[in-house]
Design an enzyme around this catalytic site. Structure first.
Site, short mmCIF file in Angstrom:
data_model
loop_
_atom_site.label_atom_id
_atom_site.label_comp_id
_atom_site.label_asym_id
_atom_site.label_seq_id
_atom_site.Cartn_x
_atom_site.Cartn_y
_atom_site.Cartn_z
N GLY A 110 0.79 -1.21 0.00
CA GLY A 110 0.00 0.00 0.00
C GLY A 110 0.84 1.28 0.00
N SER B 201 8.59 5.79 -5.91
CA SER B 201 8.21 5.04 -7.12
C SER B 201 8.02 5.98 -8.29
CB SER B 201 6.92 4.25 -6.86
OG SER B 201 7.15 3.24 -5.89
N ARG C 54 0.46 3.88 -13.63
CA ARG C 54 0.32 4.33 -12.25
C ARG C 54 -0.71 5.45 -12.11
NH1 ARG C 54 4.02 2.29 -8.96
NH2 ARG C 54 3.75 3.99 -7.46
N CYS D 163 7.73 -13.19 4.04
CA CYS D 163 8.36 -12.27 3.08
C CYS D 163 7.27 -11.38 2.50
CB CYS D 163 9.06 -13.07 1.97
SG CYS D 163 9.68 -12.10 0.59
N ASP D 164 7.67 -10.23 1.99
CA ASP D 164 6.75 -9.31 1.36
C ASP D 164 6.02 -9.96 0.18
OD1 ASP D 164 5.59 -6.74 0.95
OD2 ASP D 164 7.06 -6.31 -0.62
N CYS E 251 25.13 -23.84 -13.70
CA CYS E 251 25.23 -22.58 -14.45
C CYS E 251 26.51 -21.82 -14.08
CB CYS E 251 24.00 -21.72 -14.17
SG CYS E 251 24.03 -20.12 -15.03
N CYS F 193 14.74 -14.53 -7.09
CA CYS F 193 13.72 -14.63 -6.03
C CYS F 193 12.91 -15.92 -6.16
CB CYS F 193 12.79 -13.42 -6.11
SG CYS F 193 11.56 -13.39 -4.79
#
Length: 447
Positions: A115, A171, A183, A350-351, A395, A405
C-alpha cells in the site's frame, strides 16, 4: 507498489542513510508496549548478533494509486482486512519494542511500506520516532526508510523526513507516458506530476532518496528512455529496477503452492506473457526483454554514469563478481531475513509471501525475534538454495544469481525439473554482459 528492501543491507533502496541516532526528544509521549511477549532467543557468542528486517504495512494494502501491475492491492480481500485498515498504537509499540530487542547489533533498520504508508498520516510517524527513542539501547543506531508513491509528500512531510533522516524510496517508472500508463490514481487521473514534484521537494530538502522503477512488459522495450530520464531528470542518483513478474493466480495462491507438473517448461509458449495459458499475467515482463533492458542500460551506465549513478542490481553484480557478498536478497544464496508485518500484527515470511500459508504468527502473542528465527522461517530461507534445479547448480553464473527470487521460480527445465526462474533467459544474458566487462571494471577500480 515496487519491490522491497531487505536486511543485509538494503536491497530495495540503493544506499542506506549514514548511521545516526534517533532524536532523544519525542514529539509526544508514546504508548509503551507491554513487556509480553518476551524474546527467548539464546545468547550468541561474542562478536555475533541477531539481524533481521521487516517491511511494515501500517495501512495494509490501502493505496491512493491503482497501479495496473500491483501485487499487493488484492491482499485486503485475500486476508479479510477491513476497508480502512490502519495499524493501532498497541501493535505499533509492540513492533518497535520487539524489533529493537531482537536485533542485537548496534544498528536497527525500520522499513515502512504499503500500500501507501503515508496514508497513516504524519502523527503516526511522529509516534514511530518517539517509540524508537524510548526503546533504543544506549549507542544503538536506528534508521528508517519509507517507500512511497510521493502523492502526499508536501512540505510538512518532507520537513519531517529530513529532520528524522529517513531514507525514501520513491516510485517513478520513467517518463510521463510510461509512468502514467501504469500508475493512475484511484480516480483514474495521472500521478506523474505529483511523483516528480515529490522528487523535487526531497532533493531540495536534502532528503536522500532512491527512485524505484518497475520494469513491466511495456517499459522493458524502452530501456534508454526509462534509464536516461531517471538518471538525468529524477533528481536522484540512486536507481532500482524491479522486474514485474506475477503468476496468473497471484491473488489467491502463494508461489510455493503450485503443483510442479503444472509449471510450463522453459522455452514453451506458456513461459512468456501474452499466451492464453501463460503462467504469468499480461503485464509481466518478458524474460528476453528484461535481459535486453538490463544489457542496454548496463552499457549506457558503464559508458556514461559509472561511479555517478548507483544502480543497485549493477553494483551488487560487480561486488559479487569481486568475491564480496550480495547486496540484494534476490541475489544471495539464501533468504528469510526480510519479513513482512501487516497492520493487524500478523507477521509473514516475506513481502512476496503474504499468504495465509506463510503466516508466522502474531506479534501480540509471539515475539517477532522468535518468529524471525523459528524453524519454519529458517526452512523458508534455506529452501532458496536447497531447491535449486540442476540447471542452476551447473550454471556458470550461479554465484551472481542463486536462482533469483523464489517467488519467480515458475518454470520447469527442459528435462522437466521444477524450480527454474521465469527470468532465467534474461538473467543469463545480463550476467554474461557483466562477465564480459569485468576485466575493464577491475582496471577502473584498481583491483
Amino acid at each position: 507498489m515496487a519491490d522491497s528492501p531487505s536486511a543485509e543491507p538494503h536491497p530495495g533502496l540503493c544506499d542506506p542513510v549514514p548511521p545516526h541516532a534517533v532524536p532523544a526528544t519525542p514529539a509526544r509521549p508514546p504508548q509503551r508496549a507491554p513487556e509480553w511477549p518476551r524474546c527467548t532467543l539464546p545468547a550468541l557468542p561474542a562478536g555475533r548478533s541477531y539481524r533481521f528486517h521487516t517491511m511494515v504495512k501500517p495501512v495494509g494494502s490501502r493505496c491512493n494509486l491503482d497501479c495496473g501491475y500491483c501485487f499487493y492491492l488484492s491482499k485486503a480481500a485475500l486476508l479479510g482486512h477491513e476497508r480502512q485498515a490502519r495499524m493501532d498504537d498497541a501493535v505499533l509499540a509492540q513492533h518497535v519494542r520487539q524489533t529493537i530487542e531482537a536485533n542485537t547489533g548496534n544498528e536497527v533498520v525500520f522499513s515502512w511500506q504499503g500500500g501507501e504508508p503515508t496514508l497513516a498520516g504524519l502523527p503516526f510517524f511522529e509516534r514511530v520516532v518517539a517509540l524508537q527513542a524510548r526503546y533504543a539501547r544506549p549507542g544503538q543506531r536506528i534508521e528508517n526508510d519509507l517507500q512511497t508513491n510521493g502523492v502526499l509528500l508536501d512540505d510538512a512531510w518532507v520537513a519531517f523526513l529530513a529532520r528524522h533522516r529517513f531514507l525514501v524510496g520513491l516510485s517513478l517508472d520513467g517518463p510521463r507516458d510510461i509512468h502514467d500508463r501504469a500508475r493512475p490514481t484511484r480516480g483514474g487521473t495521472p500521478s506523474f506530476d505529483r511523483a516528480l514534484a515529490a522528487a523535487r521537494r526531497l532533493a531540495a530538502a536534502g532528503v536522500p532518496f532512491a527512485v524505484l522503477a518497475v520494469v513491466h512488459r511495456d517499459s522493458a522495450r524502452r530501456p534508454l528512455d526509462v534509464y536516461r530520464f531517471l538518471a538525468r531528470e529524477s533528481g536522484s542518483t540512486r536507481l532500482q529496477f524491479t522486474p514485474c513478474v506475477e503468476p496468473r493466480d497471484f491473488r489467491a495462491q502463494a508461489p510455493s503452492q503450485r503443483a510442479p507438473e503444472s509449471l510450463p517448461r522453459v522455452g514453451s509458449a506458456r513461459a512468456r506473457p501474452g499466451h492464453a495459458l501463460s503462467v504469468v499475467t499480461e503485464w509481466s515482463v518478458d524474460a528476453h526483454d528484461y535481459g535486453q533492458f538490463l544489457c542496454v542500460v548496463w552499457d549506457d551506465w558503464l559508458a556514461h554514469d559509472f561511479g555517478r549513478v548507483h544502480v543497485n542490481l549493477f553494483e551488487s553484480a560487480i561486488a559479487q563478481s569481486l568475491g564480496l557478498p550480495a547486496q540484494l536478497c534476490t541475489a544471495a544464496p539464501i533468504c528469510g531475513k526480510a519479513l513482512a508485518l501487516e497492520h493487524d500484527g500478523r507477521l509473514y515470511a516475506c513481502d512476496h509471501f503474504v499468504y495465509p500459508t506463510h503466516e508466522l504468527g502474531h506479534i501480540g502473542r509471539q515475539h517477532a525475534g522468535d518468529l524471525a528465527f523459528s524453524t519454519a522461517q529458517v526452512a523458508f530461507g534455506l529452501a532458496k538454495h536447497d531447491t535449486l534445479p540442476s540447471d542452476c547448480r551447473a550454471c556458470p553464473h550461479l554465484a551472481l544469481c542463486w536462482g533469483e527470487c523464489p517467488k519467480n521460480r515458475l518454470l520447469r527445465t527442459r528435462t522437466g525439473e521444477p524450480g527454474l526462474n521465469y527470468l532465467c533467459e534474461g538473467l543469463q544474458a545480463f550476467c554474461s554482459r557483466v562477465a564480459r566487462d569485468l576485466p575493464a571494471i577491475r582496471a577502473r577500480l584498481g583491483r
